[in-house]
Every structure is written in structure tokens, then in C-alpha cells.
Design a protein around this motif. Structure first.
Motif, PDB file in Angstrom:
ATOM      1  N   LEU A 269       0.823  -1.187   0.274  1.00  0.00           N
ATOM      2  CA  LEU A 269      -0.031  -0.065  -0.011  1.00  0.00           C
ATOM      3  C   LEU A 269       0.903   1.246  -0.030  1.00  0.00           C
ATOM      4  O   LEU A 269       1.712   1.318   0.745  1.00  0.00           O
ATOM      5  N   PHE A 270       0.522   1.991  -1.056  1.00  0.00           N
ATOM      6  CA  PHE A 270       1.337   3.419  -1.138  1.00  0.00           C
ATOM      7  C   PHE A 270       0.566   4.551  -0.427  1.00  0.00           C
ATOM      8  O   PHE A 270      -0.604   4.730  -0.872  1.00  0.00           O
ATOM      9  N   THR A 271       1.166   5.074   0.660  1.00  0.00           N
ATOM     10  CA  THR A 271       0.400   6.284   1.352  1.00  0.00           C
ATOM     11  C   THR A 271       1.018   7.550   1.208  1.00  0.00           C
ATOM     12  O   THR A 271       2.491   7.251   1.314  1.00  0.00           O
ATOM     13  N   PHE A 272       0.578   8.522   1.385  1.00  0.00           N
ATOM     14  CA  PHE A 272       1.254   9.925   1.240  1.00  0.00           C
ATOM     15  C   PHE A 272       1.111  10.602   2.552  1.00  0.00           C
ATOM     16  O   PHE A 272       0.041  10.316   3.241  1.00  0.00           O
ATOM     17  N   SER A 273       1.833  11.317   2.999  1.00  0.00           N
ATOM     18  CA  SER A 273       1.692  12.423   4.147  1.00  0.00           C
ATOM     19  C   SER A 273       0.921  13.512   3.787  1.00  0.00           C
ATOM     20  O   SER A 273       0.900  13.527   2.408  1.00  0.00           O
ATOM     21  N   GLY A 274       0.456  14.148   4.622  1.00  0.00           N
ATOM     22  CA  GLY A 274      -0.420  15.411   4.151  1.00  0.00           C
ATOM     23  C   GLY A 274       0.217  16.253   3.586  1.00  0.00           C
ATOM     24  O   GLY A 274      -0.218  17.127   2.386  1.00  0.00           O
ATOM     25  N   ILE A 275       1.569  16.299   3.950  1.00  0.00           N
ATOM     26  CA  ILE A 275       2.434  17.353   3.049  1.00  0.00           C
ATOM     27  C   ILE A 275       3.637  16.547   2.710  1.00  0.00           C
ATOM     28  O   ILE A 275       4.390  16.105   3.649  1.00  0.00           O
ATOM     29  N   GLU A 276       3.627  16.002   1.409  1.00  0.00           N
ATOM     30  CA  GLU A 276       4.684  15.119   1.079  1.00  0.00           C
ATOM     31  C   GLU A 276       5.682  15.621   0.204  1.00  0.00           C
ATOM     32  O   GLU A 276       5.608  16.488  -0.571  1.00  0.00           O
ATOM     33  N   LYS A 277       6.993  14.809   0.139  1.00  0.00           N
ATOM     34  CA  LYS A 277       8.002  15.078  -0.748  1.00  0.00           C
ATOM     35  C   LYS A 277       7.578  14.726  -2.244  1.00  0.00           C
ATOM     36  O   LYS A 277       7.142  13.689  -2.550  1.00  0.00           O
ATOM     37  N   VAL A 278       8.043  15.743  -3.019  1.00  0.00           N
ATOM     38  CA  VAL A 278       7.904  15.443  -4.425  1.00  0.00           C
ATOM     39  C   VAL A 278       8.431  14.227  -5.017  1.00  0.00           C
ATOM     40  O   VAL A 278       7.664  13.503  -5.510  1.00  0.00           O
ATOM     41  N   GLY A 279       9.526  13.968  -4.328  1.00  0.00           N
ATOM     42  CA  GLY A 279      10.202  12.772  -4.981  1.00  0.00           C
ATOM     43  C   GLY A 279       9.348  11.381  -4.760  1.00  0.00           C
ATOM     44  O   GLY A 279       9.288  10.561  -5.474  1.00  0.00           O
ATOM     45  N   THR A 280       8.892  11.449  -3.405  1.00  0.00           N
ATOM     46  CA  THR A 280       8.167  10.132  -3.167  1.00  0.00           C
ATOM     47  C   THR A 280       6.728  10.044  -4.159  1.00  0.00           C
ATOM     48  O   THR A 280       6.512   8.694  -4.315  1.00  0.00           O
ATOM     49  N   ILE A 281       6.309  11.272  -4.258  1.00  0.00           N
ATOM     50  CA  ILE A 281       5.056  11.161  -4.919  1.00  0.00           C
ATOM     51  C   ILE A 281       5.456  10.368  -6.522  1.00  0.00           C
ATOM     52  O   ILE A 281       4.643   9.595  -6.860  1.00  0.00           O
ATOM     53  N   VAL A 282       6.374  11.148  -6.821  1.00  0.00           N
ATOM     54  CA  VAL A 282       6.599  10.975  -8.389  1.00  0.00           C
ATOM     55  C   VAL A 282       6.988   9.382  -8.376  1.00  0.00           C
ATOM     56  O   VAL A 282       6.557   8.666  -9.187  1.00  0.00           O
ATOM     57  N   HIS A 283       7.925   8.928  -7.449  1.00  0.00           N
ATOM     58  CA  HIS A 283       8.303   7.309  -7.458  1.00  0.00           C
ATOM     59  C   HIS A 283       7.117   6.491  -7.358  1.00  0.00           C
ATOM     60  O   HIS A 283       6.789   5.680  -8.031  1.00  0.00           O
ATOM     61  N   ALA A 284       5.990   6.937  -6.345  1.00  0.00           N
ATOM     62  CA  ALA A 284       4.944   6.049  -6.123  1.00  0.00           C
ATOM     63  C   ALA A 284       4.019   6.010  -7.605  1.00  0.00           C
ATOM     64  O   ALA A 284       3.631   5.192  -8.012  1.00  0.00           O
ATOM     65  N   LEU A 285       4.063   7.446  -8.403  1.00  0.00           N
ATOM     66  CA  LEU A 285       3.015   7.186  -9.443  1.00  0.00           C
ATOM     67  C   LEU A 285       3.756   6.385 -10.484  1.00  0.00           C
ATOM     68  O   LEU A 285       3.163   6.027 -11.425  1.00  0.00           O
ATOM     69  N   LYS A 286       5.248   6.511 -10.428  1.00  0.00           N
ATOM     70  CA  LYS A 286       6.043   5.818 -11.401  1.00  0.00           C
ATOM     71  C   LYS A 286       5.669   4.056 -11.362  1.00  0.00           C
ATOM     72  O   LYS A 286       5.727   3.317 -12.271  1.00  0.00           O
ATOM     73  N   VAL A 287       6.088   3.804 -10.265  1.00  0.00           N
ATOM     74  CA  VAL A 287       6.107   2.171 -10.047  1.00  0.00           C
ATOM     75  C   VAL A 287       4.814   1.679  -9.778  1.00  0.00           C
ATOM     76  O   VAL A 287       4.634   0.428  -9.880  1.00  0.00           O
ATOM     77  N   THR A 288       3.648   2.442  -9.564  1.00  0.00           N
ATOM     78  CA  THR A 288       2.202   1.710  -9.528  1.00  0.00           C
ATOM     79  C   THR A 288       1.589   2.108 -10.387  1.00  0.00           C
ATOM     80  O   THR A 288       1.685   3.231 -11.212  1.00  0.00           O
ATOM     81  N   GLY A 289       0.389   1.669 -10.744  1.00  0.00           N
ATOM     82  CA  GLY A 289      -0.802   2.098 -11.542  1.00  0.00           C
ATOM     83  C   GLY A 289      -1.950   2.405 -10.841  1.00  0.00           C
ATOM     84  O   GLY A 289      -2.845   2.657 -11.799  1.00  0.00           O
ATOM     85  N   HIS A 290      -1.882   2.566  -9.510  1.00  0.00           N
ATOM     86  CA  HIS A 290      -2.784   2.964  -8.846  1.00  0.00           C
ATOM     87  C   HIS A 290      -3.501   4.252  -9.230  1.00  0.00           C
ATOM     88  O   HIS A 290      -2.888   5.178  -9.635  1.00  0.00           O
ATOM     89  N   HIS A 291      -4.885   4.400  -9.085  1.00  0.00           N
ATOM     90  CA  HIS A 291      -5.589   5.555  -9.356  1.00  0.00           C
ATOM     91  C   HIS A 291      -5.691   6.299  -8.218  1.00  0.00           C
ATOM     92  O   HIS A 291      -6.165   7.635  -8.288  1.00  0.00           O
TER      93      HIS A 291
END
Lengths: 701, 701
Positions: free
Chosen positions: A528-550
Motif C-alpha cells: 500500500l502506498f500512502t502519502f503524508s498530508g505534506i509530502e516530498k515531491v520525489g516520493t509522489i513521483v516515485h509512487a506514481l511511476k512504480v504503481t498503476g494505482h489511481h
């Protein structure tokens, strides 16, 4: 929304319904006009050669025309829009269930569907234009709803209100209903079709809008047909043309108890044959999928084979048939439409070939001849042998034709086979019953339709609207009920089968029985990929790249809150919009709510047209940007629907389906460290997935 | 459930649908037979006196018959079943929304509804039998579903599968559809009525079952009518009798653009008059509610006043009308039914009184005369003055009659007023249009129906089935759309108004706009009663006595668990069943799950018939028993639907409504001491309640 915006929205909603009705009506008429003229030209040409006894040339002309038309349709499908092949009803049904298959409602699909359908039907295939009309209606609705094609830069600003799932779904429901209304000239039937077969969610308000759309279609068709009938030759060879097939206004059919038994018998056999039809279509379709998968050229070759077979059967079989003398003068003037033309074919003068008047004509005309009351014209009676040959030929041709790469409806093949079967039974039973053979043909068609499509009310109303006699209702109802019940014992409806075969994750209205033995936590899976309320851009980009979750859960963590708590759900598409605005990034974990709200408008997050959203690959970030932070709170849905992990899976499925969700958050029962256990999506409710996880579950219990 | 049980359930489901259809069909026929014979006798008697010019005696006879019939109907309603007064459609609609009003579907209501309706309609009131037929159908379905009346000890064991809300709701939906089908002989219209107006939740499977039920009704009615028409006098004075009103099989009506404008104008005025009708009905109803509240004798007095008014108008007004000479012979043989009888009334021979042929007959016959094509018979034309007088009289009588203590449908008064209005417009416009005045009458009726009831597809189909001509569809659709749109600007549909007036907490399909600004926690109210997993009997009894709640949260507390956690929801009715079995009580807090499951079967918890459950007052406990414990786990629903307290109220309302819940648990966002914040029930979503809590909310924003 302000009052003005609501007013704009309402006006637009109804304008769009009007436009969908208008355009679908026009396309429906154009379709009929095209088919009648092309097929009419082909048949006239061949007929003239036959009259001069040039049989070989006639066959060559007939075969050549069919082949050219068929290859044209196949080439359009294979090279421009593969999604336009087949009926289109299963795809529309899946779309309305929430499955957005690739380019299924794209402008190219619309183009191919219209022209491919004209070519295919005119090319003598045993296919109908009804399924493609439904798909066409849905495509038109989709195009209008997204304000034209984004690819071709044709979008309108004032359509921004419709860039969401619900409004788009409503429009496409209207489009599907309009398609049925245009194909059968059955406005009420169209509404009921959309309600019973197409739509997965239904709102009362939609009933009214759909009805309006189909009413517009009916008025447009009526106007254009009146225009055509005003003067001879205004619309070429367009005659009675496929719109109302069978205008019976006779008195109430009288029937007795033995007739009822005969009708029930008809229904039982019809149901059996209908489910056999489904079974065979399924088998053939699996084979064709393999062949079609090898490339466009194989698709065209397959169409050529089927076209050859069809031409041989349509031209060859009548040659074996006995000629029948006409009673009175032979009604032989094919120049004004073929509907009531009884074909002389190879017969001597004052004789006609009853098999060729069924096979060697358009499908619509054949149906009209089968439905005709035998008391109306002495020429309307058919030989038993002709009916048997016709039935077998059409039944088998219908099965092998569906699945080739042309737009092909299933209604007409099924009605043709059913009507000939019914006429056959009616002719055999003629000495014992008061019901006319033409009426039996109608009941036979109903029994086949019930056995394959498994609709009830909508089929019944469509048949009544086709025949314009409500007094036939009770027997049509009876035969539909019997045949559907019988067929349901064996397999599913043909559209459901096709949806399954295509692997579309269709959500059924009811939960499967075995789901009662599972809880929501059982089927949650994957990292499960979760984000913090204020998240690092890198983490978001990584999660978007490695998963196909919507969708991703957002969790507020200390120091923002005392303990980790679930903030909500953020969508991939919204994240991508946010990431595009790099000025919103900050160097520290700080709330930037007000800035974000100032810079981004709600319309920036509107759902774009089909498959044209931004992809994460389109975005590039510097090292520095990757280390920055972004505030996700403004784009987080703070009230996602949640279930506790111990919730029965059946109940979770009900919630998911009834509310039309795409993501359902599962939260822990006992407050623990992570405030979320997982996300349930459509795929987690699919039987294949669940039974794969728990192979010991009894599927039916 | 085992396979056998599922099989039993399916067979039973269809058997019940068949029975509902059969019985509703029989009742519908019996109703028509009764009305036609009683009213026929009354009219024959009066007519014979009129022919002999005994005007005073004729009025006395007419007035006396009406008064006796009216008082009979009122007495039945006032003393036996007050719930049977009025249309019944609002109550059925509310029931299907989940509101079980007192004895609304009881056997006594059924009895009074049938006989009261016959007496009321035969008694000359401007009321219809359609609404009461819908209520009758629903009552029949309910009685069959609960296996007869529990009060009279007529319950069947094998009906145990139907003792739950969902199955009962499905049956009653079928019953309502059967009622419409029986009243109008419109099977498809019945299904659509149930779908569009009656039902709040709809499943695709229900469509099929409802359709079957209405088909059975159609077949039964057809059979019985054939029986009546076989021999003269077999069914007394039953003639064309109210079933198919207007059998038009003429060709497609031709219309031009000016006609369309006229039709739109008709629709606009019809919509205005329809919404005015609703407004006035509402006002009158409020007054009547006060009068009727004073006691049964006031109810009867009110009916007597209205009956007197009606008799005066029906008898008196025609006396003022001019006599018209018959063209050809006067069709004056009332002994074979009144349908095509043009009344001579006080006129000399070979003349007839056109106003009396509308007023001095049954409502059904008046409608039939208004709908008739003026080309069909020269006598079918009406004087303008007669139409104006008739329209005003019926419009006002219809308004003052609804709400008196007799079963009174709204369809017929509205159709009567609408048809006379349409005929009036058609007669005035006759020089300028090709459309017949009879056709205008149909459109006028459609416009009034659209303006009052606000249905669309179902009304349209009902009108088409009444007239048996599908080609009229486009104009009927148009006029319905226009009149509904116009009327919707002013007020709600008449049934919704009555539901509101009766104070029934109806859940709308959509959430109100202001709910978006609230969260679920905002509206949770009142002291919350929760139970432990193993609770003291005394606590339970106390909670049941001091509250009226139907559901209580169950919380597991230490030492059973580490921290207090939500176990689930327990229902009052299940608690009462448990408390009846005193042997299950224990002296200590221990789990007794297995004993309870052994002693109690699922069927013990089945929902009993209407209003016949056990009450907490029926149970008595000793001091010792009050101190004992009982394990609630086996009867707790462990997967109740929950929302977090910060969930948007609009989303919670959607969840509540779409899943048809009765209780929705609100859980805290941050894990705190009590694991539950409160329970939301239907009342917490009512606008009055929410606006009472937050008076500053803008209702429309």
C-alpha cells in the motif's frame, strides 16, 4: 455553484439531450438510406442479369459486390478503429458499469461504426445495424459531452460542467437509448432498453431525459421519412426501409388453450435454441479472437471467407428450391423497393422462388416477409422445405458471422432465425390453430430474442412498437418469460458472455454468495502506498511511476496531528495536475492551502476526455524539485467512503456497487499504528481474483 | 441456505407474483362490474322518471341513491379503516420508501378500499378507482406475503422466507404495478408506474417479476371480459366498462408546425392549471384534515355535503343547457350500457342534451365521450358552452372531493378536467388545425396529468395503452414534457405534496444542497444508549422502556477486549425475542453463544406482520431476573455500515438512501474513549430537523 451556473447547467443538459436525439436520428436515417440504396443497386444489377438468364455473370456481380463491401468494412475496422468491430452493446454496457476500455467511444470508432455498419449490412452479411446504432448513439453522446475531440483541439469551454463521471454516464445512457430508438423506431423501447440492459445505475431524473431524447429521435425519423415518401425517387431506392418493419393494426388475436400450449412449447424450444446460440457464438468467438489477434490482414481474410460463404449460400441455395406459381399476377417490380417483391430468380414467368425471396434480399425485407399475415396475400405462404433450409442457413451463418472484424449487430440474425423458426412452427400447426403463421413468426422471434439476450420488458415493448399492435402483448410476454427462464438454466445472456470473454471487470448488481464468508480485510492486497498530508515531491513521483494505482490514501502524521490519522484519498489525476504547477512546491513542510486554492481552479481538475490525461512520464523534475514538498490537503477528498476491516465482504461489495465507487478505504477495527489497512478497487471484487486467493471457497455457497 | 431452500424460495416468489396478478385482476374486474351495475341501476331508474317528466321524483331518486352510496362509503372509512380514505398512492410510495405507517396495508384497509371505492365511484363522486386499485394491489401483495393476517391466525409456515423488508418491498412493488395494470388495463404502464412513481429502490430482477404480474392481470381481465361479452346480460349492465376507454386504431395523426405550436400552448396552460390544481388540493386538504379530525360523524357529514353538491351540479346544470337535435336517429338505449348513449334528459324527442351526456353518466363514460373522434359520429360534437360549464364544474368538484373520507383516486378527476379542457381548445381551434378535437382531448388529459402527477414515461405509456395507438406517441410526449416542466416551476407533484402533508419522513433520492456544508457528527443528537456485549437484563429493559429507538450499538468492553471497541448493532425486535427466552439469562458475565444458537432459530427473528410485534410492555421480569446477564453477541449485526464523524452529511445521506438503511453508525475520527459517536436514522436527514438545528443554513445553497 451559483444560481447562474446551475441554470447554465440545466439548459446545457437539455440542449445536449436534444442534440443527441437530433444527431442520432439523422445518423439512423442516413444509415438506412445508405443500406437501402447500396443493397438495392446490388440486387437490381444481379436481378437484371438473372432475368436475362446470365446466371454466372449474376453470381459474379453479386459475389463481387458483397466482397468489395465486406472488405471495405473490414479494412475500416482493422486499420482505423479495431474497437468498432462487433455489436458494441457489451462495450457500452461495460462503460456504463464504470469500465473505460481503450478508445471505445473515440471519434474514429464512431466514424468506422457508421460507415462500417452501412457497408457490412449492405454487403449481405447476416448482421444487423441495431447493436452498432446503440454504439453509435453512445459515441455521439460522448463526443458531444466532451465538446468534440480533444485530439483535434475541438473542445468547448462551456462544457466544463460535464467533465465528470456521472454527467458523462448520464449522457451516454441517453445516447444508447437514442440508438435503440433510431434502429427500431421504438422510443419507449429505447428507454426501457437503456434501463434494463445498458445502465448499471439509474436515477429517476434520467428516465425523463432519456425519454426526451428518444422522442426527438422519433420525431426526426418521422419527418425525414415523410420527406422521402413525398415524391418518387427523392431518396433513391429507399422504400419501406427498415424502420417500421411490420405495421399490423388488425384486431385482437383470438387464442384458445391449445394455442397457449403451442406458444409455451414454442417458447421452450426457442429458449433452448437461444442458449445453444449463445454457447456456439462463445466458442466461435474464442477461435476468431485468436485469428484476429494475428494482425489486420488476417482480419480481412476472415471477413473474405465469411463473405464468400454468405454469397454462396444466398445465391446457391435458392437454385435448389422448387418454383411456386403466383396466385394472380406476380408482384415483381423491384425498382420501388424490395419489401413486397417476390423474387422470380431462375423461375419461369408467373412463378416465383420463395426461398430466394427470403435469402436474396436485405435482412429487413426478409423479416418483413416472414412476419406478414398469410391471409393478406396468397403469395405470402412459404413452402415448408424453404423455411427449414432458410432457418438452418441463417442460424449457422449468424453464429459464424458474429466476431469477424465488421460492425455487426446480433438483433437481426436472432430475429431472422427466430421468425423463420416461428413461421415454420406456425405452418406446421396451421390445421390445428386459429393463430396466423405470421403471428407465430413474431412469437418465434420473441422466443429467440428472449433466449439469447435475456431481456424482457424492453424486448417486449420493442416488438410491440415494431408491430404497432398492443393487443399482442399477452402472448409475446408469455413466450419471452418462458424462453428466458429456460435459457437461464444453461448459460448467461449473450452480452454478458461477451463482456466476460473480453475480460472486462464487470460489477454485478448482487454480491456473490461466497462473499458472505469473507471480510473486507481478507481481500486487501499488495503493498500500500500512502502519502503524508505534506509530502516530498520525489516520493509522489516515485509512487506514481512504480504503481498503476489511481487513488492513494493521505495520512496526517505528527507533528501536524497527535497521532497518525487518515486524512482522505487523493487521485492520481489530481496529483498530476498539482505536480505540473511547480511554483506550488515549498522547501519545508508547511501548509500552503490558500496559495494552491488561489492558483488552481476546480475546472483544472475536471476529468479530461477519454484517455487524454497527462501521464507521469510527461513531467520532468530537477533534483532540487524532487527534494521539495507539496501540500496535498487541498486536493484530498476528505470524506472517502470507508469500511472497517471486519466488515462482511458481501456488504462492502454492495456499498461499492450501489454507490458506484472506484476506491473504498479499509480501516482497521482496533486503532493501531497505520490508520488504514488498504484500498479495495473493482478488481478486488472480481470472482476470479477472490477465488484465486481462496481456492477452497465453494463458488456457489 | 441449502439448495432446496433456495429452490423453494424461487418457486414461492413466482407463485406469489402469479397469485398477486390473479387476485388483483379478479378484484379489478369485480370493481368494474360493481360500479357499472350499481351506477347503471341508478341512472336507469332516474332516466325512466325523466322520460315520464317526473323531474322532482327523478332528482329525489338520483340524490337519494348518491347519498346512500356516499354515506355507505364514508361509514366504512370512518368506522372500520380510516387509512383507506384518499388515493392510497402516497401511502404506498411512502411504504416503499421505508415508512411503515399505521395499518396502511392491513386486511381491514383492503376490505374498505375495495367496497368503499365501488360505493364511492358508483355514488357519482368525481373520484377515480385507479389510486384505490393501486392501494388494493399493494394490500393484496402484503397479505399474501405475510401469509394472511396474523390477527386472524392465518399464517403459513412456508412463507417464512418473506418475513424481511426486502422481499416484502418487492412483493408490494409488484402489487402496486398490478393495481395500475388492473385499473387501466395497461400492463407495461403498470410496470413503468411502479418504476417511476412508486418504488424508491429498484432492482433489475424486479422488472421481470413485476412484468409477469401485470401480464397475468392483463390475461385475467381479458378472459373475464370475453366471458361477459359472450352472452347478453351475463354481467348485468356491464358494458364496455371502464377497461379500455378508447380504442383508436386510426392512422397516424398528421400534424404541421402550427399544430405543434398549439400543442405546446396546450401543454403550458395545462401545466399551469395542473400546478394550480395541486395548490388548491393542498389548501382544501388542510381544511378537511381539521374537520375529519373531529370524529367519524364529522367525516360522514362532510361526505354528505359533498354528495349533495355533486348531485345538484350533475342534475341541475344540464337543465340550464340548450337541447341539440340529433343527426339521424338518437342513440338512446341505455339498457345495454351507457357508453355511447347520448342523453335526452329534459329534451323533446330527437333532441339530446350534450351537457347531461357528460355530467349525468359515469366518469368513465364521460371520458370516453370526450375522447371520441368527432368524425366518427355527428352527435359527438359538443357545444362550447357545455364544455366550458363541464370543465369548470369538474375542475372545482375534483378539488373539493379529494380528501373526504372515501377511497378517492385522483387520476379520473384530472383526466376528466384535462380532457374537457383539451376538447374545448380543440373545438375552438377546429378551423385552424387538422388535428381532431378528440385527439386534443387526449392531449389535454396528458397535459393535466403531467401538471399534477409529474410522471412522464409511465403516463405516456398508460395513455398509449388506453388508446391502443402508438403513433400518437410524439405529441403525447411533447405535451407531457412541456406541462411537467412548467408545473415544476411552481410546486411539487401532488403525491409528494400529500406525503409531506401527512408528515411522513420521505427520503429523497438526492441529498439537499446545504448538507454539503455539514458533517455527519453535526446532526447526531440525543442521549445515546449503548449496550455491552454481555449486558444486564435490567439495563436493556430500562433502555427499551425509556426510548423508542429501534437500534442500539453494542460495545465490547474490558475484560472481553483490551479497549472498548464497537461490536455492532442490535435491533429492538431481536432484543425482545431474546428477552422472551428467560432460560438464556446467566448470573455472570459469560459468553453463551452456543446455547443461544441452539435454542433460537433464525426464523424466530423474522420480521412479523405489520404492527404485530411484541412490545416491551408485554414482558415481565422478576427482581432477580433483572440482575442477570444476557449475551448479545449472537444477535448483534457485526458488520453495520459506519461513517466517520467528519464525513460530509451529503455523502452520508447518499449512503443511507442508496443502500436503504435504517441505522447508520457514526464513529469518531480520532480513537477516543467511546468507540461510537451516535446513530443516524431517517429522521436525522429530514430537512425540518436539520434546519431546526442550524437555523442559519441557507435552504437552497
Amino acid at each position: 455553484r451559483t444560481k447562474v451556473e446551475i441554470y447554465q447547467y440545466v439548459v446545457l443538459k437539455w440542449t445536449l439531450a436534444l442534440l443527441i436525439g437530433l444527431i442520432t436520428g439523422l445518423v439512423g436515417f442516413f444509415n438506412n438510406l445508405g443500406v437501402e440504396n447500396i443493397a438495392g443497386f446490388k440486387l437490381l444489377l444481379t436481378n437484371n442479369l438473372m432475368i436475362n438468364q446470365k446466371y454466372h455473370q449474376a453470381f459474379a456481380a453479386y459475389f463481387g459486390c458483397n466482397m468489395i463491401l465486406g472488405v471495405g468494412a473490414a479494412a475500416l475496422c482493422a486499420y482505423i478503429a479495431p474497437a468498432a468491430a462487433g455489436s458494441g452493446i457489451p462495450e457500452v454496457k461495460a462503460y456504463l458499469n464504470g469500465i473505460d476500455a481503450h478508445s471505445i467511444l473515440a471519434p474514429s470508432t464512431l466514424f468506422v461504426k457508421i460507415f462500417g455498419s452501412i457497408l457490412g449490412v449492405a454487403g449481405g452479411f447476416v448482421v444487423g445495424k441495431e447493436g452498432p446504432m446503440v454504439h453509435t448513439g453512445a459515441c455521439i453522446a460522448n463526443l458531444l459531452g466532451q465538446g468534440g475531440s480533444r485530439k483535434y483541439r475541438l473542445t468547448w469551454r462551456w462544457l466544463r460542467y460535464f467533465k465528470n463521471d456521472r454527467d458523462r454516464r448520464d449522457l451516454i445512457t441517453c445516447g444508447a437509448a437514442a440508438g435503440v430508438a433510431a434502429a427500431f423506431r421504438a422510443p419507449v423501447g429505447g428507454v426501457l432498453f437503456a434501463l434494463e440492459e445498458a445502465a448499471s445505475w439509474w436515477r429517476s431524473a434520467l428516465l425523463w431525459r432519456t425519454f426526451f431524447t428518444t422522442a426527438v429521435v422519433a420525431v426526426v425519423l418521422r419527418g425525414l421519412m415523410q420527406f422521402c415518401h413525398q415524391g418518387e425517387g427523392k431518396c433513391g431506392l429507399f422504400g419501406e426501409g427498415g424502420l417500421i418493419m411490420f405495421d399490423v393494426n388488425s384486431l385482437e388475436p383470438a387464442y384458445t388453450t391449445p394455442d397457449l400450449l403451442a406458444v409455451i412449447f414454442l417458447g421452450v424450444i426457442g429458449g433452448l435454441m437461444g442458449s445453444l446460440y449463445n454457447y456456439l457464438v462463445d466458442k466461435v468467438l474464442r477461435t476468431y479472437t485468436t485469428i484476429n489477434g494475428k494482425g489486420p490482414i488476417f482480419k480481412i481474410l476472415l471477413v473474405m471467407v465469411i463473405s464468400f460463404m454468405t454469397s454462396c449460400i444466398r445465391f446457391g441455395l435458392p437454385l435448389l428450391s422448387k418454383c411456386v406459381p403466383c396466385s394472380g399476377e406476380c408482384p415483381n417490380s423491384p425498382s420501388t423497393g424490395f419489401s413486397m417483391h417476390y423474387d422470380s430468380f431462375q423461375c419461369p414467368p408467373n412463378h416465383f422462388n420463395d426461398l430466394s425471396s427470403l435469402l436474396f434480399t436485405t435482412n429487413d425485407d426478409a423479416i418483413r416477409k416472414l412476419f406478414i399475415d398469410s391471409s393478406e396475400s396468397a403469395n405470402a405462404a412459404f413452402q415448408l422445405s424453404s423455411l427449414i433450409i432458410f432457418f438452418v442457413a441463417i442460424y449457422l451463418l449468424g453464429i459464424v458471422t458474429y466476431g469477424v472484424a465488421i460492425p455487426s449487430g446480433l438483433f437481426i440474425p436472432v430475429i431472422l432465425a427466430g421468425a423463420s423458426y416461428g413461421r415454420l412452427v406456425g405452418t406446421v400447426l396451421n390445421p390445428f390453430t386459429d393463430l396466423d403463421a405470421g403471428y407465430f413468426a413474431l412469437l418465434g422471434a420473441a422466443s429467440f430474442l428472449g433466449g439469447t439476450m435475456r431481456m424482457t420488458v424492453s424486448l417486449c415493448v420493442i416488438l410491440l412498437e415494431l408491430t404497432n399492435n398492443l393487443l399482442m402483448l399477452p402472448l409475446v410476454m408469455l413466450v419471452l418469460l418462458v424462453s428466458k427462464t429456460v435459457a437461464d438454466c444453461f448459460n448467461k445472456g449473450v452480452y454478458d458472455q461477451i463482456v466476460m470473454l473480453k475480460g472486462l471487470p464487470f460489477m454485478e448488481a448482487h454480491a456473490e454468495p461466497y462473499m458472505k464468508n469473507l471480510v473486507a480485510g481478507d481481500v486487501v492486497s499488495g503493498p500500500l502506498f500512502t502519502f503524508s498530508g505534506i509530502e516530498k515531491v520525489g516520493t509522489i513521483v516515485h509512487a506514481l511511476k512504480v504503481t498503476g494505482h489511481h487513488g492513494f490514501p493521505v495520512i496526517d502524521e505528527p507533528p501536524l496531528t497527535d497521532a497518525p490519522e487518515l486524512c482522505g484519498l487523493v487521485l492520481r489525476s489530481h496529483l498530476l495536475v498539482l505536480l505540473k504547477h511547480k511554483t506550488l512546491f515549498t522547501r519545508k513542510r508547511i501548509m500552503t492551502r490558500s496559495t494552491i486554492i488561489k492558483k488552481l481552479k476546480a475546472s483544472d481538475f475536471a476529468k479530461p476526455g477519454l484517455g487524454r490525461g497527462i501521464s507521469v512520464k510527461d513531467l520532468e523534475f530537477s533534483e532540487e524539485e524532487m527534494e521539495m514538498f507539496v501540500d496535498l490537503h487541498p486536493i484530498t477528498n476528505k470524506s472517502p467512503y470507508t469500511v472497517v476491516e471486519t466488515m462482511s465482504l458481501a456488504k462492502a461489495a454492495l456499498l461499492f456497487r450501489e454507490l458506484g465507487l472506484r476506491h473504498l478505504l479499509v480501516v482497521p477495527k482496533i486503532p493501531g499504528r497505520p490508520p488504514i489497512v488498504g484500498i479495495l478497487t473493482r478488481h478486488d471484487f472480481m470472482p476470479e481474483y477472490i477465488l484465486g486467493l481462496f481456492p477452497n471457497l465453494n463458488r456457489h455457497k
